[in-house]
Design a protein around this motif. Structure first.
Motif, PDB file in Angstrom:
ATOM      1  N   LEU A   1      49.424  44.717  34.229  1.00 23.83           N
ATOM      2  CA  LEU A   1      49.367  45.849  35.168  1.00 23.83           C
ATOM      3  C   LEU A   1      48.601  47.019  34.568  1.00 23.83           C
ATOM      4  O   LEU A   1      48.853  48.170  34.917  1.00 23.83           O
ATOM      5  N   ILE A   2      47.646  46.728  33.699  1.00 25.50           N
ATOM      6  CA  ILE A   2      46.920  47.816  33.048  1.00 25.50           C
ATOM      7  C   ILE A   2      45.950  48.483  33.997  1.00 25.50           C
ATOM      8  O   ILE A   2      45.571  49.641  33.811  1.00 25.50           O
ATOM      9  N   ASP A   3      45.536  47.761  35.036  1.00 24.73           N
ATOM     10  CA  ASP A   3      44.715  48.379  36.080  1.00 24.73           C
ATOM     11  C   ASP A   3      45.625  49.279  36.907  1.00 24.73           C
ATOM     12  O   ASP A   3      46.603  48.807  37.493  1.00 24.73           O
ATOM     13  N   PRO A   4      45.343  50.573  36.970  1.00 24.51           N
ATOM     14  CA  PRO A   4      46.225  51.482  37.726  1.00 24.51           C
ATOM     15  C   PRO A   4      46.431  51.060  39.170  1.00 24.51           C
ATOM     16  O   PRO A   4      47.497  51.319  39.746  1.00 24.51           O
ATOM     17  N   LYS A   5      45.446  50.407  39.758  1.00 24.81           N
ATOM     18  CA  LYS A   5      45.578  49.990  41.151  1.00 24.81           C
ATOM     19  C   LYS A   5      46.686  48.946  41.304  1.00 24.81           C
ATOM     20  O   LYS A   5      47.474  48.997  42.252  1.00 24.81           O
ATOM     21  N   ASP A   6      46.741  47.998  40.378  1.00 21.74           N
ATOM     22  CA  ASP A   6      47.806  46.988  40.427  1.00 21.74           C
ATOM     23  C   ASP A   6      49.162  47.629  40.140  1.00 21.74           C
ATOM     24  O   ASP A   6      50.168  47.288  40.778  1.00 21.74           O
ATOM     25  N   ALA A   7      49.191  48.525  39.169  1.00 18.16           N
ATOM     26  CA  ALA A   7      50.456  49.180  38.814  1.00 18.16           C
ATOM     27  C   ALA A   7      50.997  49.981  39.990  1.00 18.16           C
ATOM     28  O   ALA A   7      52.210  49.984  40.244  1.00 18.16           O
ATOM     29  N   VAL A   8      50.108  50.643  40.723  1.00 19.23           N
ATOM     30  CA  VAL A   8      50.540  51.439  41.873  1.00 19.23           C
ATOM     31  C   VAL A   8      51.130  50.538  42.956  1.00 19.23           C
ATOM     32  O   VAL A   8      52.154  50.875  43.573  1.00 19.23           O
ATOM     33  N   VAL A   9      50.510  49.385  43.186  1.00 20.31           N
ATOM     34  CA  VAL A   9      51.006  48.472  44.221  1.00 20.31           C
ATOM     35  C   VAL A   9      52.409  47.979  43.874  1.00 20.31           C
ATOM     36  O   VAL A   9      53.311  47.967  44.720  1.00 20.31           O
ATOM     37  N   VAL A  10      52.609  47.563  42.613  1.00 17.10           N
ATOM     38  CA  VAL A  10      53.927  47.077  42.198  1.00 17.10           C
ATOM     39  C   VAL A  10      54.954  48.205  42.256  1.00 17.10           C
ATOM     40  O   VAL A  10      56.094  47.999  42.707  1.00 17.10           O
ATOM     41  N   ALA A  11      54.550  49.397  41.820  1.00 18.20           N
ATOM     42  CA  ALA A  11      55.462  50.540  41.894  1.00 18.20           C
ATOM     43  C   ALA A  11      55.820  50.861  43.344  1.00 18.20           C
ATOM     44  O   ALA A  11      56.957  51.234  43.647  1.00 18.20           O
ATOM     45  N   THR A  12      54.856  50.698  44.245  1.00 17.52           N
ATOM     46  CA  THR A  12      55.117  50.963  45.667  1.00 17.52           C
ATOM     47  C   THR A  12      56.128  49.977  46.224  1.00 17.52           C
ATOM     48  O   THR A  12      57.026  50.353  46.992  1.00 17.52           O
ATOM     49  N   ILE A  13      55.995  48.703  45.845  1.00 19.04           N
ATOM     50  CA  ILE A  13      56.953  47.706  46.314  1.00 19.04           C
ATOM     51  C   ILE A  13      58.343  48.014  45.759  1.00 19.04           C
ATOM     52  O   ILE A  13      59.362  47.888  46.461  1.00 19.04           O
ATOM     53  N   GLY A  14      58.404  48.456  44.503  1.00 22.76           N
ATOM     54  CA  GLY A  14      59.693  48.881  43.956  1.00 22.76           C
ATOM     55  C   GLY A  14      60.254  50.070  44.706  1.00 22.76           C
ATOM     56  O   GLY A  14      61.464  50.144  44.962  1.00 22.76           O
ATOM     57  N   ALA A  15      59.362  51.001  45.096  1.00 18.09           N
ATOM     58  CA  ALA A  15      59.814  52.172  45.857  1.00 18.09           C
ATOM     59  C   ALA A  15      60.338  51.765  47.229  1.00 18.09           C
ATOM     60  O   ALA A  15      61.291  52.366  47.742  1.00 18.09           O
ATOM     61  N   VAL A  16      59.740  50.733  47.825  1.00 14.92           N
ATOM     62  CA  VAL A  16      60.228  50.227  49.114  1.00 14.92           C
ATOM     63  C   VAL A  16      61.667  49.745  48.965  1.00 14.92           C
ATOM     64  O   VAL A  16      62.531  50.019  49.812  1.00 14.92           O
ATOM     65  N   GLY A  17      61.938  49.012  47.866  1.00 15.27           N
ATOM     66  CA  GLY A  17      63.304  48.541  47.630  1.00 15.27           C
ATOM     67  C   GLY A  17      64.283  49.686  47.452  1.00 15.27           C
ATOM     68  O   GLY A  17      65.381  49.682  48.029  1.00 15.27           O
ATOM     69  N   LEU A  18      63.897  50.684  46.671  1.00 21.12           N
ATOM     70  CA  LEU A  18      64.782  51.837  46.448  1.00 21.12           C
ATOM     71  C   LEU A  18      65.021  52.626  47.734  1.00 21.12           C
ATOM     72  O   LEU A  18      66.147  53.023  48.042  1.00 21.12           O
ATOM     73  N   LEU A  19      63.941  52.833  48.493  1.00 24.19           N
ATOM     74  CA  LEU A  19      64.075  53.600  49.727  1.00 24.19           C
ATOM     75  C   LEU A  19      64.893  52.834  50.771  1.00 24.19           C
ATOM     76  O   LEU A  19      65.647  53.443  51.535  1.00 24.19           O
ATOM     77  N   THR A  20      64.740  51.524  50.799  1.00 22.83           N
ATOM     78  CA  THR A  20      65.553  50.723  51.724  1.00 22.83           C
ATOM     79  C   THR A  20      67.028  50.836  51.371  1.00 22.83           C
ATOM     80  O   THR A  20      67.887  50.985  52.251  1.00 22.83           O
ATOM     81  N   LEU A  21      67.326  50.780  50.079  1.00 20.38           N
ATOM     82  CA  LEU A  21      68.714  50.961  49.640  1.00 20.38           C
ATOM     83  C   LEU A  21      69.199  52.368  49.972  1.00 20.38           C
ATOM     84  O   LEU A  21      70.347  52.554  50.411  1.00 20.38           O
ATOM     85  N   LEU A  22      68.320  53.355  49.773  1.00 20.94           N
ATOM     86  CA  LEU A  22      68.692  54.733  50.092  1.00 20.94           C
ATOM     87  C   LEU A  22      68.945  54.899  51.591  1.00 20.94           C
ATOM     88  O   LEU A  22      69.881  55.586  51.996  1.00 20.94           O
ATOM     89  N   LEU A  23      68.110  54.250  52.402  1.00 20.86           N
ATOM     90  CA  LEU A  23      68.311  54.305  53.853  1.00 20.86           C
ATOM     91  C   LEU A  23      69.665  53.705  54.237  1.00 20.86           C
ATOM     92  O   LEU A  23      70.354  54.224  55.126  1.00 20.86           O
ATOM     93  N   ALA A  24      70.019  52.607  53.577  1.00 20.56           N
ATOM     94  CA  ALA A  24      71.320  51.996  53.861  1.00 20.56           C
ATOM     95  C   ALA A  24      72.450  52.941  53.478  1.00 20.56           C
ATOM     96  O   ALA A  24      73.459  53.062  54.202  1.00 20.56           O
ATOM     97  N   GLY A  25      72.298  53.647  52.321  1.00 28.86           N
ATOM     98  CA  GLY A  25      73.312  54.622  51.919  1.00 28.86           C
ATOM     99  C   GLY A  25      73.392  55.793  52.879  1.00 28.86           C
ATOM    100  O   GLY A  25      74.484  56.251  53.242  1.00 28.86           O
ATOM    101  N   VAL A  26      72.226  56.273  53.328  1.00 29.71           N
ATOM    102  CA  VAL A  26      72.197  57.373  54.304  1.00 29.71           C
ATOM    103  C   VAL A  26      72.846  56.929  55.604  1.00 29.71           C
ATOM    104  O   VAL A  26      73.588  57.690  56.248  1.00 29.71           O
ATOM    105  N   ASN A  27      72.567  55.699  55.988  1.00 34.73           N
ATOM    106  CA  ASN A  27      73.161  55.139  57.203  1.00 34.73           C
ATOM    107  C   ASN A  27      74.695  55.146  57.094  1.00 34.73           C
ATOM    108  O   ASN A  27      75.406  55.512  58.035  1.00 34.73           O
TER     109      ASN A  27
END
Length: 827
Positions: A270-296
């Motif tokens: 993941l040394i290419d910042p573009k790849d690192a950003v994509v993986v980080a974004t997918i991780g953020a989707v997981g965190l935000l989905t969990l956060l949405l469930a908690g907010v719900n």
């Protein structure tokens, strides 16, 4: 006491089944999505961790800065770099890994394998797990060969492979190797393919004129350091090292052209910042989905807090403290989160095979060990339970007994409570709308890349990657092209130094217009054979193509001179032409970087390669449209095309077919291949298949993102549905009074639906700029990309409004249609 609390929770859940189901289902889906995406992020960040001491192993990365050409950093260096490093830093421990292709001959069977040739110090750098063999003695003999368990089974079955012989054909010659050791199969979380390893021997360096050429890139150099401080010290000293060693070849400004930096191999994936950003974004989707469930959960819990107000009041009258009530409701939240976590884990186990299939992945759940999820799940349950339960517990514990018991109304938190709930709904839908916009853009970008204009016709094309095998002679290559052109369904065949989907050879040099005193911009150059444009469907923009009828179009690849020292990617420089000026073609980008006002203006003009007395002139006779043979993420390079009707060294074949089954065409091509060169393996693919690796990673990540985003939107809808159900139930008498006073069903519907659409509309205002920033950044990683059209934002808004209306309309309509008499009737 605890049993009493459990009984109270059970009664609360069974009395209000809808809210209980929505709460638990929302949390379960959120936890399930988080687990799946967390597994993916862990997979992407675990590359090379299977190698013991991987954090101590560094790869040397090359950073080139050339005029007019965009060159991404790479891990290829010249062959002699390690020798020069040892001259200045004798304490360094390192090895070279040189990709080579070998043909394994076993009886009448021939198989193409990827062979890595390395230094004897290989195991001092890579402490690879071994199944058989002593690392201290391996790779000391020139005929030592190491293979993986998979290859051992492939060639020797269940027998002991150690001591067995394998015959490898390399560069047209046969060599006998002895299997000296068996390596453990590598996991999928690796970019290092050590399937077959042999030592570098002197015979392999014969003819390697560029081994010590600072302008070449031949292999990968790895170093091992005991601590990061050692790597940092070398990194600081690299500029002076380059100045000392590359000055003669690259001039006094060598450091301005080339920089070397060590990078730990676990970070390489993941040394290419573009790849690192994509993986980080997918991780953020997981965190935000969990956060949405908690907010719900928080939203629904606070909304129905009034239903337990009298219970709280009675407990306080009987002596319960606020602290004990908080503890009770937090315990209930933890139990609910535990139930949801178990359901979420079950959902994860059930859907993981489907997700692996959809995403082309191999994710799995291990409960124990270093990669076990059990500890993470326990921690996740505690965080979700305590985090989501804290605010509702505080709201419930603050009810005053006198006010609650004296009031005929059920407390609902008042205006401040309603605002909190509305704020949570806005947050949920802002995230959901941003996900929806992002999903639309990602899907559209993927579809666009599949059908984008690449400058050639991708349908009806086959590429032969084994055409440059050193065991195939020039005469055999010529015979193969002749036989393929005569096949039914084949309309053209050609050979060139590059083909779609095969990053085979990159040659570059400095070109400029005649009369200019500078070296000019760095440009790629390619050698093409007859029928190149016909085979690939390249478009002539101005002038003509290159071909045999024009004698000055021809040049011979064997005339290529030693490489240009300032060229990081060329194994050789442009050949010195005969006294007559030879003809070339440019692509559109080449016209632009050379400063011509138009393609037509470039025709007949003289360009030169190099500068001074050694400059070589060429005449531009044609301009073709830009052709993209490589990744859509890579910038299209300005290119000069040379023509050769003779054999092209290291050339690959392309075959155009029409109105024929590609499998049959490939089968016929294979038959011709076996007829001409039966001892060399044959490998051919359609261009669609050969280009697939360029799109596969983005497709897989896009599908994962889409799945996570869709479920996040679903969780938001669950919360909205539960909130709408609760609020409409609380307003039954109000609606009855409104209808008694003359309000129509449509008036009631507008009132109720409008109340819930307001936070959704506000959420759009928040989501749009967030989505625009995120998608602009993501699209910037592609050289070939769609524009960020406002339709994506409008469509997402329309979709979320439709979903929101559909979520609350049924309940609103049922309440609006109810008879006022029933609504106003009381005990």
């Amino acid at each position: 006491m605890f049993q009493h609390y459990l009984l109270t929770l059970y009664r609360a859940l069974t009395k209000h089944r809808l809210y209980a189901a929505l709460n638990i289902l929302g949390l379960a889906v959120g936890i399930g999505v988080f687990l799946v995406l967390a597994l993916y992020v862990r997979f992407e960040t675990s590359f090379e961790q299977w190698i013991p001491g991987a954090s101590k192993v560094y790869v040397i990365r090359s950073f080139w800065t050339l005029t007019g050409e965009s060159i991404p950093p790479g891990v290829d260096t010249m062959g002699g770099l390690l020798d020069e490093l040892h001259g200045d830093y004798p304490q360094l421990v390192g090895t070279r890994v040189w990709d080579a292709r070998a043909t394994v001959r076993q009886g009448s069977q021939v198989t193409s394998e990827q062979l890595e040739v390395v230094d004897p110090s290989f195991f001092k750098v890579f402490d690879l797990p071994m199944v058989a063999g002593d690392k201290s003695t391996l790779l000391r003999q020139p005929d030592d060969l190491l293979i993986t368990q998979a290859l051992a089974k492939k060639y020797f079955g269940s027998g002991n492979p150690v001591g067995q012989r394998l015959t490898l054909e390399q560069r047209g010659s046969l060599y006998d190797y002895r299997v000296a050791g068996v390596m453990q199969d590598a996991p999928k979380s690796t970019d290092l393919k050590f399937d077959m390893v042999a030592p570098i021997t002197p015979r392999m360096l014969v003819g390697q004129d560029h081994w010590t050429n600072w302008g070449s890139q031949q292999l990968t150099t790895f170093l091992r350091f005991d601590s990061p401080a050692g790597a940092a010290a070398l990194d600081r000293d690299f500029p002076s090292f380059i100045a000392r060693h590359a000055r003669t070849a690259m001039g006094p400004d060598a450091n301005k052209v080339l920089a070397l930096h060590p990078a730990p191999i676990p970070a390489l994936h993941l040394i290419d910042p573009k790849d690192a950003v994509v993986v980080a974004t997918i991780g953020a989707v997981g965190l935000l989905t969990l956060l949405l469930a908690g907010v719900n959960y928080v939203n629904l819990a606070t909304a129905r807090a009034g239903l337990r107000a009298r219970e709280v009041a009675l407990r306080k009258v009987m002596g319960a403290t606020s602290l004990s009530l908080v503890a009770q409701f937090m315990a209930e939240s933890l139990i609910t989160a535990t139930i949801a976590a178990l359901i979420g884990l079950a959902l994860c186990e059930l859907t993981l095979p489907l997700i692996n299939t959809a995403g082309g992945l191999s994710l799995k759940i291990d409960y124990l060990g270093d990669d076990g999820v059990l500890l993470m799940l326990v921690m996740l349950t505690a965080i979700v339970g305590l985090g989501a339960g804290a605010y509702p517990a505080l709201v419930l514990s603050r009810f005053q007994p006198a006010g609650v018991l004296a009031s005929a109304r059920t407390p609902g938190g008042g205006r401040s409570g309603a605002r909190v709930r509305e704020g949570l709904v806005i947050f949920q839908f802002a995230i959901a709308i941003a996900f929806t916009i992002a999903t639309g853009v990602i899907v559209s970008q993927g579809r666009y890349l599949r059908h984008a204009d690449l400058g050639f016709v991708r349908n009806g094309l086959i590429v032969v990657s084994d055409f440059d095998n050193e065991g195939v002679t020039a005469a055999q290559r010529s015979s193969l092209l002749t036989l393929w052109r005569a096949q039914p369904g084949v309309t053209a065949a050609t050979v060139s130094m590059d083909t779609p989907g095969t990053a085979h050879t990159t040659n570059g040099s400095n070109f400029n217009r005649a009369g200019s005193k500078s070296d000019g911009p760095s440009m790629n150059w390619e050698v093409i054979g007859p029928d190149f444009l016909k085979t690939y469907g390249g478009r002539i923009v101005a002038g003509r193509g290159l071909g045999p009828p024009f004698g000055l179009d021809e040049f011979k690849t064997k005339d290529i001179a030693p490489g240009d020292p300032a060229n990081p990617v060329a194994p050789a420089a442009i050949p010195s032409p005969p006294p007559a000026v030879r003809n070339v073609m440019l692509n559109v980008n080449g016209v632009r970087v050379l400063g011509f006002t138009s393609p037509e203006a470039a025709l007949g003009q003289i360009i030169k390669e190099g500068s001074g007395a050694d400059a070589k002139p060429f005449r531009v006779v044609g301009v073709i449209d830009n052709i993209r043979f490589r990744s859509p993420r890579e910038a299209l390079q300005p290119t000069v095309y040379f023509f050769s009707a003779k054999d092209i060294d290291a050339g690959l074949a392309g075959v155009r077919y029409s109105q024929a089954d590609p499998k049959l065409v490939i089968d016929h091509m294979r038959q011709a291949w076996r007829q001409v060169t039966p001892t060399i393996p044959f490998e051919a693919k359609t261009v669609e298949d050969n280009l697939q690796p360029y799109y596969q990673s983005d497709d897989e990540r896009g599908r994962l993102f889409t799945i996570g985003a869709a479920l996040a939107v679903g969780i938001g809808c669950l919360g909205l549905y539960g909130l709408a159900s609760f609020n409409t139930a609380r307003r039954v008498k109000e609606i009855g009074i409104r209808k008694t006073l003359g309000a129509s069903t449509s008036d009631i519907l507008k009132l109720l639906i409008g109340q819930f659409l307001r936070p959704v509309l506000i959420a759009n205002v928040i989501a749009w700029p967030l989505a625009w920033l995120a998608m602009t950044n993501w699209l910037s990683g592609f050289d070939q990309r769609i524009s960020l059209n406002p339709l994506y934002f409008l469509a997402a808004t329309a979709l979320t409004l439709i979903i929101a209306v559909g979520t609350v309309a049924g309940q609103a309509y049922a309440v609006a249609r109810s008879e006022p008499a029933k609504a106003l009737r009381d005990e």
